[in-house]
Design a protein around this motif. Sequence first.
Motif, PDB file in Angstrom:
ATOM      1  N   GLY A 254      -8.095  -5.741  -0.074  1.00  0.00           N
ATOM      2  CA  GLY A 254      -7.244  -5.942   1.151  1.00  0.00           C
ATOM      3  C   GLY A 254      -7.998  -6.281   2.211  1.00  0.00           C
ATOM      4  O   GLY A 254      -9.241  -6.530   2.255  1.00  0.00           O
ATOM      5  N   GLN A 255      -7.137  -6.245   3.284  1.00  0.00           N
ATOM      6  CA  GLN A 255      -7.765  -6.612   4.763  1.00  0.00           C
ATOM      7  C   GLN A 255      -8.039  -5.205   5.599  1.00  0.00           C
ATOM      8  O   GLN A 255      -7.372  -4.338   5.425  1.00  0.00           O
ATOM      9  CB  GLN A 255      -7.015  -7.242   5.618  1.00  0.00           C
ATOM     10  CG  GLN A 255      -6.511  -8.735   5.307  1.00  0.00           C
ATOM     11  CD  GLN A 255      -6.173  -9.749   6.469  1.00  0.00           C
ATOM     12  OE1 GLN A 255      -5.150  -9.266   7.062  1.00  0.00           O
ATOM     13  NE2 GLN A 255      -6.461 -10.863   6.622  1.00  0.00           N
TER      14      GLN A 255
ATOM     15  N   GLN B 114     -11.438  -9.399   4.851  1.00  0.00           N
ATOM     16  CA  GLN B 114     -10.895  -9.367   3.391  1.00  0.00           C
ATOM     17  C   GLN B 114     -11.995  -8.786   2.654  1.00  0.00           C
ATOM     18  O   GLN B 114     -12.918  -9.568   2.167  1.00  0.00           O
ATOM     19  CB  GLN B 114     -10.432 -10.918   2.750  1.00  0.00           C
ATOM     20  CG  GLN B 114      -9.709 -10.675   1.303  1.00  0.00           C
ATOM     21  CD  GLN B 114      -8.507 -10.021   1.402  1.00  0.00           C
ATOM     22  OE1 GLN B 114      -7.725  -9.998   2.585  1.00  0.00           O
ATOM     23  NE2 GLN B 114      -8.009  -8.944   0.404  1.00  0.00           N
TER      24      GLN B 114
ATOM     25  N   ALA C  66       0.728  -0.984  -0.091  1.00  0.00           N
ATOM     26  CA  ALA C  66       0.197   0.118   0.088  1.00  0.00           C
ATOM     27  C   ALA C  66       0.773   1.184   0.104  1.00  0.00           C
ATOM     28  O   ALA C  66       1.858   1.253   0.659  1.00  0.00           O
ATOM     29  CB  ALA C  66      -0.834   0.083   1.239  1.00  0.00           C
TER      30      ALA C  66
END
Length: 174
Positions: free
Chosen positions: A139-140, A153, A101
């Motif tokens: 993403g998480q 997720q 990220a």
Amino acid sequence: MESLGSRIKQLRLRAKLNKAALARNVGVSDVTISYWESGAIKQIGHERLVALAEALDCSLATLLEGNSAPLLPTLNNEGPLPWEQVQSTSLTVPEHLPLKANWKAPCMMVTPGPDTNFAPAKPGDLLLLGPTQVFHKAGQYLVEKDGQLQLTQLSKAANDVAIQAVVLGHWKSA
């Protein structure tokens, strides 16, 4: 602020290891250890960070933040969010962490509290959370659902959950 390279060197000397011995324990060359200590290599993969912490007989938090690292806020399924806790300190994403990220806002390093369920993270693991209330990309995310915080997720924005943070990184404890 002390660099990761100087912490690696200090911890290596404290452990009474030469570069070659540390390199063998971590599975890299002694030249790589020299590059890490000098700062020539700034990003170290999380598997290597975990192996370094284990070889240097220290916690991952000590390796990443040093002995002056504040107590990490705990992440609980209920209760205050990490950035609402008294001991919380935001930080900018350290450049030595290999993150996918590109996060420019302040973030927090936290650990799941005891008796919590934040699979795949467990108590003792480190999570780097970026507070947000919007979906950025797959993403998480730390989300609130039915009054409970959980790691989820997400591959697209979800209308039935309140996003609290994006998980920027997850490191297993040594």
